[in-house]
Design a protein around this motif. Structure first.
Motif, PDB file in Angstrom:
ATOM      1  N   LEU A 111       0.837  -1.195   0.000  1.00 28.14           N
ATOM      2  CA  LEU A 111       0.000   0.000   0.000  1.00 28.14           C
ATOM      3  C   LEU A 111       0.872   1.246   0.000  1.00 28.14           C
ATOM      4  CD1 LEU A 111      -2.591  -1.056   2.724  1.00 28.14           C
ATOM      5  CD2 LEU A 111      -3.010  -0.915   0.271  1.00 28.14           C
ATOM      6  N   ARG A 112       0.545   2.192  -0.866  1.00 24.70           N
ATOM      7  CA  ARG A 112       1.304   3.438  -0.932  1.00 24.70           C
ATOM      8  C   ARG A 112       1.216   4.195   0.392  1.00 24.70           C
ATOM      9  NH1 ARG A 112      -0.842   7.658  -5.195  1.00 24.70           N
ATOM     10  NH2 ARG A 112      -2.557   7.564  -3.704  1.00 24.70           N
ATOM     11  N   GLU A 113       0.026   4.186   1.005  1.00 26.60           N
ATOM     12  CA  GLU A 113      -0.157   4.894   2.264  1.00 26.60           C
ATOM     13  C   GLU A 113       0.731   4.320   3.357  1.00 26.60           C
ATOM     14  OE1 GLU A 113      -2.480   3.512   0.491  1.00 26.60           O
ATOM     15  OE2 GLU A 113      -3.982   5.013  -0.095  1.00 26.60           O
ATOM     16  N   SER A 114       0.875   2.989   3.353  1.00 25.45           N
ATOM     17  CA  SER A 114       1.712   2.346   4.355  1.00 25.45           C
ATOM     18  C   SER A 114       3.185   2.716   4.174  1.00 25.45           C
ATOM     19  CB  SER A 114       1.542   0.822   4.278  1.00 25.45           C
ATOM     20  OG  SER A 114       2.335   0.177   5.247  1.00 25.45           O
ATOM     21  N   PHE A 115       3.648   2.732   2.922  1.00 30.41           N
ATOM     22  CA  PHE A 115       5.027   3.137   2.658  1.00 30.41           C
ATOM     23  C   PHE A 115       5.272   4.570   3.112  1.00 30.41           C
ATOM     24  CE2 PHE A 115       5.439  -0.470  -0.354  1.00 30.41           C
ATOM     25  CZ  PHE A 115       6.683  -0.925   0.051  1.00 30.41           C
ATOM     26  N   PHE A 116       4.325   5.458   2.835  1.00 33.63           N
ATOM     27  CA  PHE A 116       4.476   6.861   3.225  1.00 33.63           C
ATOM     28  C   PHE A 116       4.517   6.995   4.744  1.00 33.63           C
ATOM     29  CE2 PHE A 116       2.404  10.889   4.446  1.00 33.63           C
ATOM     30  CZ  PHE A 116       3.337  11.768   3.924  1.00 33.63           C
ATOM     31  N   ARG A 117       3.598   6.311   5.419  1.00 34.45           N
ATOM     32  CA  ARG A 117       3.541   6.390   6.876  1.00 34.45           C
ATOM     33  C   ARG A 117       4.833   5.883   7.514  1.00 34.45           C
ATOM     34  NH1 ARG A 117       1.454   2.934  11.247  1.00 34.45           N
ATOM     35  NH2 ARG A 117       1.349   1.238   9.747  1.00 34.45           N
ATOM     36  N   HIS A 118       5.343   4.752   7.030  1.00 33.20           N
ATOM     37  CA  HIS A 118       6.559   4.186   7.609  1.00 33.20           C
ATOM     38  C   HIS A 118       7.798   4.977   7.220  1.00 33.20           C
ATOM     39  CE1 HIS A 118       3.857   0.768   8.274  1.00 33.20           C
ATOM     40  NE2 HIS A 118       4.691   0.415   9.226  1.00 33.20           N
ATOM     41  N   ALA A 119       7.795   5.605   6.045  1.00 38.56           N
ATOM     42  CA  ALA A 119       8.929   6.452   5.653  1.00 38.56           C
ATOM     43  C   ALA A 119       9.027   7.652   6.575  1.00 38.56           C
ATOM     44  CB  ALA A 119       8.767   6.898   4.202  1.00 38.56           C
ATOM     45  N   VAL A 120       7.892   8.257   6.878  1.00 36.77           N
ATOM     46  CA  VAL A 120       7.884   9.414   7.783  1.00 36.77           C
ATOM     47  C   VAL A 120       8.352   9.011   9.176  1.00 36.77           C
ATOM     48  CG1 VAL A 120       6.407  11.112   8.931  1.00 36.77           C
ATOM     49  CG2 VAL A 120       6.112  10.650   6.498  1.00 36.77           C
ATOM     50  N   SER A 121       7.861   7.862   9.671  1.00 33.81           N
ATOM     51  CA  SER A 121       8.262   7.412  11.002  1.00 33.81           C
ATOM     52  C   SER A 121       9.755   7.083  11.052  1.00 33.81           C
ATOM     53  CB  SER A 121       7.446   6.190  11.420  1.00 33.81           C
ATOM     54  OG  SER A 121       7.746   5.084  10.600  1.00 33.81           O
TER      55      SER A 121
END
Length: 214
Positions: free
Chosen positions: A143-153
């Motif tokens: 999921l793109r949203e999951s990649f974005f969330r984990h990249a930010v974290s």
């Protein structure tokens, strides 16, 4: 004496980096995990509800992958069931097992994303039936949203550990770089701001963009 201090600092720094790796692993171990939950809590009664099909969820978009759809319910008689529809066409339909409280079915999205709706079928002859919750989960879906969330974290934790490590292990360089801003008072302010940022980030990290509960 100097060599002893350098040796100890290397040991502490190694432990510190090891803890950082553990934290990153813990923060990103659910990178490919998908979970979506809908609280229904609807009770069907023979005197009130007719025989038929009832929509239980809003449209749900699932990307390519293998999923489990989990139904939590209370019912002792056959005659109630579930269905999954796509574009107003049934793709899955079956009855719930009698004398059970949970039903798990496998669902696979082969290629392009699918938008599905999950519903319930009810027959008054089955008596009182309560559908408590419907959940969808997958252990490996991209999921793109999951990649974005984990990249930010990951970036946040990296910067946080970088600043703390700099202050702990290279205090001379820290004080030289920050100058008058490296006083104990200013450092306490920095710690407060970092803690505030962490607490502010917490709701975003668990945002229901793809981890959603209704």
């Amino acid at each position: 004496m100097v060599n002893g201090k350098n040796k100890n600092r290397k040991i502490y720094l190694t432990v510190y980096l090891f803890l950082f790796i553990i934290l990153l692993y813990a923060a990103n171990q659910d990178l490919f995990v998908f979970f979506d939950s809908y609280t229904i809590n609807r009770t069907f009664e023979p005197q009130i509800d007719p025989k038929g099909s009832f929509v239980s969820t809003p449209p749900i978009t699932l990307k390519k992958g293998n999923y489990q759809i989990i139904f939590d319910y209370i019912g002792n008689n056959r005659g109630t069931g579930y269905y999954v529809s796509q574009n107003n066409q049934l793709v899955v339909q079956d009855e719930f097992a009698a004398n059970s409280i949970e039903e798990i079915i496998e669902y696979r999205v082969e290629n392009k994303p699918e938008q599905i709706v999950i519903g319930t079928t009810y027959d008054p002859a089955a008596g009182i039936f309560t559908l408590k919750k419907i959940s969808i989960q997958s252990e490996h879906v991209v999921l793109r949203e999951s990649f974005f969330r984990h990249a930010v974290s990951t970036i946040f934790f990296f910067l946080l550990f970088l600043l703390i490590g700099w202050r702990l292990f290279y205090s001379t360089s820290w004080c030289k770089f920050w100058g008058k801003y490296s006083t104990p008072v200013n450092e306490r302010i920095l710690i407060f701001l970092l803690a505030l940022a962490a607490f502010s980030y917490y709701p975003f990290y668990f945002d229901k963009a793809f981890l959603r509960t209704y």
